[in-house]
Design an enzyme around this catalytic site. Structure first.
Site, PDB file in Angstrom:
ATOM      1  CE1 TYR A  13      -3.339  -2.822   0.876  1.00  0.00           C
ATOM      2  CE2 TYR A  13      -2.069  -3.193   2.867  1.00  0.00           C
ATOM      3  CZ  TYR A  13      -3.044  -3.580   1.991  1.00  0.00           C
ATOM      4  OH  TYR A  13      -3.731  -4.731   2.226  1.00  0.00           O
ATOM      5  CG  ASP A  15       4.738   1.875  -4.149  1.00  0.00           C
ATOM      6  OD1 ASP A  15       5.908   2.266  -4.209  1.00  0.00           O
ATOM      7  OD2 ASP A  15       4.417   0.688  -3.898  1.00  0.00           O
ATOM      8  CE1 TYR A 184       6.134  -4.697   3.709  1.00  0.00           C
ATOM      9  CE2 TYR A 184       7.941  -3.998   5.130  1.00  0.00           C
ATOM     10  CZ  TYR A 184       7.019  -3.719   4.134  1.00  0.00           C
ATOM     11  OH  TYR A 184       6.969  -2.476   3.577  1.00  0.00           O
ATOM     12  CD  GLN A 239      -3.053   7.659   3.725  1.00  0.00           C
ATOM     13  OE1 GLN A 239      -3.413   8.818   3.561  1.00  0.00           O
ATOM     14  NE2 GLN A 239      -2.003   7.146   3.101  1.00  0.00           N
ATOM     15  NE  ARG A 255       3.215  -3.414   5.301  1.00  0.00           N
ATOM     16  CZ  ARG A 255       2.405  -4.336   4.805  1.00  0.00           C
ATOM     17  NH1 ARG A 255       2.327  -5.522   5.382  1.00  0.00           N
ATOM     18  NH2 ARG A 255       1.666  -4.101   3.735  1.00  0.00           N
ATOM     19  CD  GLU A 257       9.114   6.786   1.975  1.00  0.00           C
ATOM     20  OE1 GLU A 257       9.809   5.991   1.297  1.00  0.00           O
ATOM     21  OE2 GLU A 257       8.910   7.956   1.627  1.00  0.00           O
TER      22      GLU A 257
HETATM   23  O1  TRH Z   1       2.206  -1.233   2.649  1.00  0.00           O
HETATM   24  P1  TRH Z   1       3.635  -0.956   2.775  1.00  0.00           P
HETATM   25  O2  TRH Z   1       4.496  -2.085   3.082  1.00  0.00           O
HETATM   26  O3  TRH Z   1       4.080  -0.294   1.454  1.00  0.00           O
HETATM   27  C1  TRH Z   1       5.291  -0.097   0.818  1.00  0.00           C
HETATM   28  C2  TRH Z   1       5.453  -0.948  -0.401  1.00  0.00           C
HETATM   29  O4  TRH Z   1       5.850  -2.231  -0.005  1.00  0.00           O
HETATM   30  C3  TRH Z   1       6.433  -0.307  -1.316  1.00  0.00           C
HETATM   31  O5  TRH Z   1       6.768  -1.112  -2.407  1.00  0.00           O
HETATM   32  C4  TRH Z   1       7.648   0.139  -0.586  1.00  0.00           C
HETATM   33  O6  TRH Z   1       8.403   0.856  -1.472  1.00  0.00           O
HETATM   34  C5  TRH Z   1       7.267   1.026   0.559  1.00  0.00           C
HETATM   35  O7  TRH Z   1       6.377   0.349   1.427  1.00  0.00           O
HETATM   36  C6  TRH Z   1       8.439   1.520   1.337  1.00  0.00           C
HETATM   37  O8  TRH Z   1       3.914   0.130   3.960  1.00  0.00           O
HETATM   38  P2  TRH Z   1       3.667   1.675   4.191  1.00  0.00           P
HETATM   39  O9  TRH Z   1       4.614   2.515   3.398  1.00  0.00           O
HETATM   40  O10 TRH Z   1       3.678   1.883   5.616  1.00  0.00           O
HETATM   41  O11 TRH Z   1       2.219   1.959   3.615  1.00  0.00           O
HETATM   42  C7  TRH Z   1       1.049   1.551   4.192  1.00  0.00           C
HETATM   43  C8  TRH Z   1      -0.041   2.559   3.862  1.00  0.00           C
HETATM   44  O12 TRH Z   1      -1.297   1.990   4.157  1.00  0.00           O
HETATM   45  C9  TRH Z   1       0.064   3.821   4.688  1.00  0.00           C
HETATM   46  O13 TRH Z   1      -0.287   4.947   3.914  1.00  0.00           O
HETATM   47  C10 TRH Z   1      -0.947   3.612   5.796  1.00  0.00           C
HETATM   48  C11 TRH Z   1      -1.995   2.847   5.051  1.00  0.00           C
HETATM   49  N1  TRH Z   1      -2.923   2.026   5.850  1.00  0.00           N
HETATM   50  C12 TRH Z   1      -4.265   2.362   5.872  1.00  0.00           C
HETATM   51  O14 TRH Z   1      -4.664   3.376   5.256  1.00  0.00           O
HETATM   52  N2  TRH Z   1      -5.134   1.560   6.554  1.00  0.00           N
HETATM   53  C13 TRH Z   1      -4.741   0.462   7.236  1.00  0.00           C
HETATM   54  O15 TRH Z   1      -5.585  -0.224   7.852  1.00  0.00           O
HETATM   55  C14 TRH Z   1      -3.342   0.132   7.240  1.00  0.00           C
HETATM   56  C15 TRH Z   1      -2.851  -1.049   7.995  1.00  0.00           C
HETATM   57  C16 TRH Z   1      -2.471   0.931   6.527  1.00  0.00           C
END
Ligand code: TRH
Length: 353
Positions: A13, A15, A184, A239, A255, A257
């Site tokens: 999620y 990106d 992860y 979010q 996890r 960014e």
């Molecule tokens: O989901 P992520 O692991 O995403 C990424 C991708 O793997 C990508 O390829 C990589 O480059 C990047 O990480 C570093 O983790 P992240 O970045 O924390 O994103 C999660 C998003 O999802 C964040 O905007 C919060 C949102 N979210 C919700 O909106 N609702 C939810 O219930 C949860 C658990 C998260």
């Protein structure tokens, strides 16, 4: 100004989450016009859901192909084009820019890193054969970087429970410590929870969407874990609701960014389960972050945090929990003060201007 953000979704999620957060900040707080072209619209729509219509209405979400399909979506040349995480622009879109009378500036928006070299590379030109101006924009914690996406800044305390979380929150035990989990598949979570159950306190563990399956446990066979540990699953929330969860927990496992930044803004101790990279570049990134994060920490917090971030079992470091909690509040305040100029979105606008 008009901005086109290009978002290619590698996985998960993050990106989409970053592009959406940036777009939201540019439009709602800075009055910009934003379109996002994305190669996985359902994921972007998921991330964009659950916010006020007044925010959603301002951002134009389009499939990737619409960026060069003049018949379906007449392309107006923007002032700024963002290549999120360095994704390449579609050739046909680029060709349109080359013949436009007013040329946009292209920004390669990079990943967030606390590594010291970021300061030297941020804002540097990236000369292209096609002649359009392109620059590297590096998010970062240090002053001379692109900053951090801080909006919307989560409130420190907000007791009103989001509707979607009411039934879960009713099951929480008032005396138990709360932990949220968003990590992860490689995390040693089973072992970690087993160890937690031995520290002599009660814990309510809020598993975000998909984490229960990942744990390979089900609520019914959670008898593996003694009653000290209660596992609760929540659906995928917006979010802002996720921010709320982070702020209501005493400890968060995050996890990618974006959740990593949100955990810091929640002002709570956390484990950053950093996105694993094949060349182990993530280990260098984690170490660089810990260098910054722990700069003013005492020995007890430093040791606990380093252990926790490397998945040492909680019984090894939990004694430092209160000290780490106070430190996390101070870190939040320091972060907000350093990003007091509006953080990444504001720095991006100033850079382009
Ligand atoms: O989901 P992520 O692991 O995403 C990424 C991708 O793997 C990508 O390829 C990589 O480059 C990047 O990480 C570093 O983790 P992240 O970045 O924390 O994103 C999660 C998003 O999802 C964040 O905007 C919060 C949102 N979210 C919700 O909106 N609702 C939810 O219930 C949860 C658990 C998260």
């Amino acid at each position: 100004m008009r901005w086109d953000i290009f978002c290619q979704i590698v996985d998960n999620y993050g990106d989409a989450g970053i592009c959406w957060r940036l777009a939201r900040s540019l439009t709602s707080l800075h009055g910009q016009d934003v379109r996002i072209f994305c190669d996985d619209l359902p994921t972007l729509n998921l991330l964009a859901s659950g916010v006020d219509d007044s925010i959603t209405k301002k951002i134009d979400l389009q499939p990737w192909e619409a960026s060069y399909d003049n018949a379906r979506h007449p392309v107006t040349t923007p002032e700024v084009v963002i290549e999120a995480f360095g994704c390449a622009l579609p050739d046909r879109y680029l060709a349109g820019l080359l013949i436009a009378s007013k040329k946009p500036i292209i920004i390669n928006l990079e990943y967030l890193s606390a590594e010291p070299w970021v300061v030297d590379f941020h804002g540097k030109a990236s000369p292209q054969a096609h002649g359009l101006a392109k620059y590297f924009f590096f998010p970062g914690f240090q002053d001379n970087t692109g900053g951090i996406l801080i909006d919307p800044i989560p409130k420190e305390s907000n007791d009103s429970i989001p509707q979607v979380l009411k039934s879960t929150w009713a099951k929480l035990r008032p005396h138990a410590k709360r932990i949220s989990v968003f990590c992860y598949p490689g995390a040693p979570l089973g072992k970690w929870l087993q160890d937690l159950s031995k520290v002599g306190e009660d814990f309510d563990v809020v598993l975000t969407y998909g984490q229960l399956e990942q744990l390979n446990l089900s609520i019914s066979n959670s008898i593996d874990l003694p009653p000290h540990i209660q596992l609760l699953s929540i659906p995928f929330v917006s979010q802002d609701e996720y921010d709320w969860v982070l702020s209501q927990c005493d400890f968060n496992i995050v996890r990618g960014e974006d959740s990593f930044v949100r955990a810091q803004l929640a002002g709570k101790p956390f484990i950053w389960h950093i996105y694993p990279q094949e060349d182990r570049a993530h280990e260098v990134k984690l170490a660089a972050f810990l260098d910054l994060y722990l700069e003013s920490a005492n020995e007890c917090v430093r040791a606990a945090c380093i252990d926790a971030m490397h998945w040492k079992l909680p019984s090894h470091w939990i004694a430092a929990f209160d000290a780490w909690s106070s430190y996390s509040k101070a870190w939040r305040a320091q972060l907000l003060q350093k990003q007091g100029d509006g953080g990444l979105a504001a720095r991006l606008i100033r850079f382009v201007a």
